[in-house]
Scaffold this motif. Structure first.
Motif, short mmCIF file in Angstrom:
data_model
loop_
_atom_site.label_atom_id
_atom_site.label_comp_id
_atom_site.label_asym_id
_atom_site.label_seq_id
_atom_site.Cartn_x
_atom_site.Cartn_y
_atom_site.Cartn_z
N PHE A 1 6.47 11.15 7.23
CA PHE A 1 7.71 10.53 6.75
C PHE A 1 8.75 10.36 7.86
N MET A 2 8.44 10.85 9.07
CA MET A 2 9.34 10.63 10.20
C MET A 2 8.98 9.36 10.95
N VAL A 3 7.69 9.05 10.99
CA VAL A 3 7.26 7.83 11.69
C VAL A 3 7.15 6.70 10.68
N GLY A 4 6.87 5.52 11.16
CA GLY A 4 6.91 4.34 10.30
C GLY A 4 5.61 4.02 9.61
N PHE A 5 4.92 5.02 9.08
CA PHE A 5 3.70 4.76 8.33
C PHE A 5 4.06 4.19 6.95
N LYS A 6 3.07 3.66 6.27
CA LYS A 6 3.29 3.05 4.96
C LYS A 6 3.84 4.09 3.98
N ARG A 7 4.94 3.75 3.32
CA ARG A 7 5.59 4.68 2.40
C ARG A 7 5.05 4.52 0.98
N THR A 8 3.76 4.74 0.80
CA THR A 8 3.18 4.72 -0.55
C THR A 8 2.43 6.03 -0.77
N VAL A 9 2.42 6.47 -2.01
CA VAL A 9 1.75 7.73 -2.34
C VAL A 9 0.26 7.64 -2.02
N THR A 10 -0.33 6.52 -2.38
CA THR A 10 -1.77 6.34 -2.14
C THR A 10 -2.10 6.42 -0.65
N CYS A 11 -1.32 5.72 0.15
CA CYS A 11 -1.58 5.70 1.58
C CYS A 11 -1.38 7.07 2.21
N PHE A 12 -0.38 7.81 1.75
CA PHE A 12 -0.13 9.15 2.28
C PHE A 12 -1.32 10.07 2.02
N PHE A 13 -1.79 10.08 0.78
CA PHE A 13 -2.89 10.99 0.45
C PHE A 13 -4.20 10.56 1.10
N LEU A 14 -4.40 9.27 1.25
CA LEU A 14 -5.61 8.81 1.95
C LEU A 14 -5.56 9.20 3.43
N THR A 15 -4.37 9.07 4.04
CA THR A 15 -4.21 9.48 5.44
C THR A 15 -4.44 10.99 5.59
N LEU A 16 -3.86 11.77 4.66
CA LEU A 16 -4.05 13.22 4.69
C LEU A 16 -5.53 13.56 4.50
N PHE A 17 -6.18 12.87 3.59
CA PHE A 17 -7.62 13.10 3.36
C PHE A 17 -8.42 12.81 4.63
N ALA A 18 -8.09 11.74 5.32
CA ALA A 18 -8.80 11.39 6.55
C ALA A 18 -8.61 12.45 7.62
N VAL A 19 -7.37 12.95 7.77
CA VAL A 19 -7.10 14.00 8.77
C VAL A 19 -7.84 15.28 8.42
N LEU A 20 -7.84 15.66 7.14
CA LEU A 20 -8.55 16.87 6.72
C LEU A 20 -10.06 16.72 6.92
N LEU A 21 -10.57 15.53 6.69
CA LEU A 21 -11.99 15.29 6.90
C LEU A 21 -12.34 15.44 8.37
N ILE A 22 -11.48 14.95 9.24
CA ILE A 22 -11.68 15.13 10.69
C ILE A 22 -11.65 16.61 11.05
N ALA A 23 -10.68 17.34 10.47
CA ALA A 23 -10.54 18.78 10.77
C ALA A 23 -11.76 19.57 10.31
#
Length: 681
Positions: free
Chosen positions: A531-553
């Motif tokens: 929420f500090m950078v200019g990523f898409k401000r949608t709930v769906t996009c946030f959780f998909l991005t978080l899911f992708a990062v967790l999958l990488i981790a």
């Protein structure tokens, strides 16, 4: 009132702790406060529910009697010359060893040792350092099987896996988790190893009695790694084994680091255990006179050869018959050790040993004693071993019956999960680690504050941020997991030798516990950064991005476990992880998008490549417009040079590939771990 107590007992669940529960850090790993084990609480509780502490003693279930015999035991190790990697040296060695193959290729540690011991007896193995005491202990305990000659039988049955769980082995080095308290260490051991038909209260009572008998009340709530003395640590190691009443108890230098009073108390405990039908063998360096007279039998070893075997109290008489007598008052153990090393100062010796009266070569004394043993004692001992009646058939059959696991897979998992979490929770909730994750999130947020994709340069900046997120969590998770198995190897080998649990249980509990940190920190990181950078401000996009990062981790964690299990070395694990991480970075699709054809196959092995593409597909749409203020007019993101090799449509392929990689890494890690541990066993 009694019904209420019974209900309370039923509520003592063994379920794993929740991730966010702060109560875990202050519990004993089973959901109870540390005061639960206090003496007053135990007494009152058992009084109310009709269970007496004294009835749950260490002698509740009589152990299976074990008659141990070992005859002509020899052990040799391959010499350095034989294992040399130098071709020239190997060729020279082959030529030179044609006449003396065994002598040159192998070094004998044990040179034909015979003896026996039965239930209710304590056998002391004495000798100077390097004489072979510990090696013999490991041979009779089934810890050394290769390059061993001779016969070792338990109730006239050779060693087999069924005997493993009837042997308790206390090593010279105290292999205990430093993050656990003394009481927690014993509790986890009790719940993993004691029979399933014992209630929780009986297992707690067994721990309480062990703590009292070993004098550990003062340090029961102190962590192993900070605050307890070496003697207390040694007593905890012994309690760890005697807690489960092994039929054969082997101890390697149990009195090391103990004062005379503590050592005497420990031997009294061992005497009590032997009187209940256990067979006990201990190596000991130089016991006090009082402790020496507690031993039933004594085996004195010098340079791998026995020089005395028999009743401990008859040892002085035997050496006196050989004209070896102390000229000054001496501790019997000190006198025997002097003979074993050939040092005969203040000891009268037979005149026929030395031609020169002034000469007192230690080798001559040792050789003389070894020859006398072979002439006088060894034939008698071998005759006794052969002449003694065979072990009753029911005991021969009983020792071949393999003990079933005391707990089911799931029960073992729940207990081991809690122990693993307790041992690593300080690392999971490390303040420095939290500050690092949050601090970097704030720093990145400030550097990319409200960034946009309006121009090619701004788009390239955001793509760079995506790749940095991949790099950061890939490296953090790989290096957070790569050292786990190499660090815990000593604990795992020790507990697997005792058959405490299934290896699959350990691996599952370890990887799931570590997953707590590998999910928790990236989540906090993304909540701040997103929420500090200019990523898409949608709930769906946030959780998909978080899911992708967790999958990488999670995939990175699996890769780290695989590298660690494959090499099982702290130094080499870090080096291997660094090299492979560097390869993944270069083929990740950011630094080099157009990889030469003959090296393109490398990128398909890189989970960083798939993770980076997944993040781009989640965050950007190929139809999205940018560069609208340029002379050429609006363009689609798919036409950007940044996405030349990336089709921004889809994304499920990357998800399935990462999930498959995460699973394959863990399967391979488990296979490598089993192979490495089996080699050590």
């Amino acid at each position: 009132m009694e019904n209420g107590r019974e209900d309370e007992i039923e509520d003592m669940s063994m379920s794993p702790p929740s991730v966010g529960s702060m109560q875990i850090a202050g519990s004993n790993g089973f959901g109870h406060s540390m005061e639960f084990m206090s003496q007053a609480y135990l007494s009152n509780r058992y009084l109310d529910i009709g269970i007496k502490v004294e009835d749950s003693s260490l002698n509740q279930d009589p152990p299976l009697p074990v008659y141990l015999k070992f005859e002509d035991v020899e052990f040799k190790v391959r010499s350095r010359q034989a294992s040399s990697n130098n071709t020239v040296k190997t060729m020279v060695s082959k030529v030179a060893t044609k006449l003396h193959v065994e002598e040159d290729r192998y070094k004998k540690i044990l040179k034909g040792i015979t003896g026996s011991i039965g239930p209710g007896e304590i056998l002391a193995l004495m000798g100077p350092s390097g004489s072979g005491k510990t090696t013999l202990l490991r041979v009779v305990g089934g810890r050394l099987l290769d390059n061993v000659k001779g016969n070792v039988t338990y109730n006239d049955v050779p060693y087999n896996p069924a005997i493993k769980r009837r042997i308790g082995f206390v090593t010279q080095e105290d292999v205990l988790f430093p993050q656990l308290t003394v009481e927690e260490t014993l509790i986890f051991s009790a719940f993993l190893r004691l029979p399933a038909n014992m209630s929780k209260q009986q297992k707690y009572a067994r721990v309480e009695i062990a703590i009292k008998e070993l004098g550990l009340e003062r340090c029961r709530h102190t962590k192993i790694g900070g605050g307890i003395s070496g003697g207390e640590r040694k007593r905890t190691s012994i309690g760890y084994e005697i807690l489960v009443d092994p039929s054969l108890l082997l101890l390697d230098e149990p009195t090391s680091g103990l004062d005379s009073t503590s050592a005497n108390r420990l031997l009294l405990t061992l005497q009590g255990l032997s009187k209940t039908g256990r067979t006990i063998i201990t190596t000991i360096h130089q016991p006090s006179s009082r402790i020496f007279h507690m031993f039933d039998k004594l085996l004195l070893i010098s340079e791998g050869c026995p020089i005395y075997y028999g009743k401990a109290r008859d040892s002085m008489k035997y050496f006196s018959s050989l004209s070896f007598t102390p000229e000054i008052p001496m501790n019997p153990a000190e006198f025997l050790l002097d003979l074993a090393t050939g040092q005969v100062k203040d000891i009268s010796t037979p005149q026929d040993i030395f031609k020169d009266p002034e000469s007192t070569e230690p080798s001559k004394v040792i050789k003389h004693l070894q020859l006398k043993y072979k002439d006088l004692l060894e034939p008698k001992e071998k005759e006794d071993n052969h002449g003694v009646a065979k072990t009753p058939e029911h005991l021969q059959l009983a020792i071949q019956v393999k003990k079933e696991w005391t707990l089911s897979w799931m029960e073992q998992f729940l207990i081991l999960y809690k122990r693993t979490f307790r041992a690593r929770c300080k690392e999971y909730f490390d303040k420095l680690r939290l500050v690092q994750a949050l601090g970097i999130a704030f720093l990145l947020g400030l550097l990319w504050w409200k960034s946009s994709t309006n121009t090619e340069a701004e788009l390239r900046d955001q793509v760079g941020l995506m790749f940095y997120i991949c790099i950061f969590w890939t490296s953090s998770c790989i290096f957070g997991a790569v050292y786990v198995f190499p660090f815990e190897k000593v604990y795992l080998v020790k507990e697997r030798k005792a058959d405490m649990y299934r290896l699959s249980v350990y691996y599952a509990s370890s990887t799931l516990c570590d997953m707590v940190a590998h999910v928790l920190y990236p989540t906090f990181f993304m909540i701040i950064l997103y929420f500090m950078v200019g990523f898409k401000r949608t709930v769906t996009c946030f959780f998909l991005t978080l899911f992708a990062v967790l999958l990488i981790a999670i995939t990175s964690q699996g890769a780290g476990e695989l590298f660690g299990a494959a090499v099982m070395s702290i130094q080499r694990a870090g080096m291997v992880a660094s090299l492979i991480l560097m390869l993944f970075l270069l083929t990740g699709g950011y630094y080099v998008q157009h990889i030469p054809k003959f090296m393109q196959w490398l990128k398909y092995l890189s989970f960083l490549y798939y993770g980076f593409r997944l993040l781009l597909k989640v965050q950007y749409s190929g139809d999205q417009l940018y560069e609208c203020e340029s002379k050429e007019g609006c363009k689609t993101l798919q036409s950007s040079p940044s996405f030349d090799t990336v089709n921004l449509k889809g994304g499920l392929t990357e998800v399935w590939v990462l999930l498959a990689m995460a699973l394959c890494f863990r399967v391979l890690a488990y296979y490598c771990l089993r192979r490495r541990i089996d080699i050590c066993n």
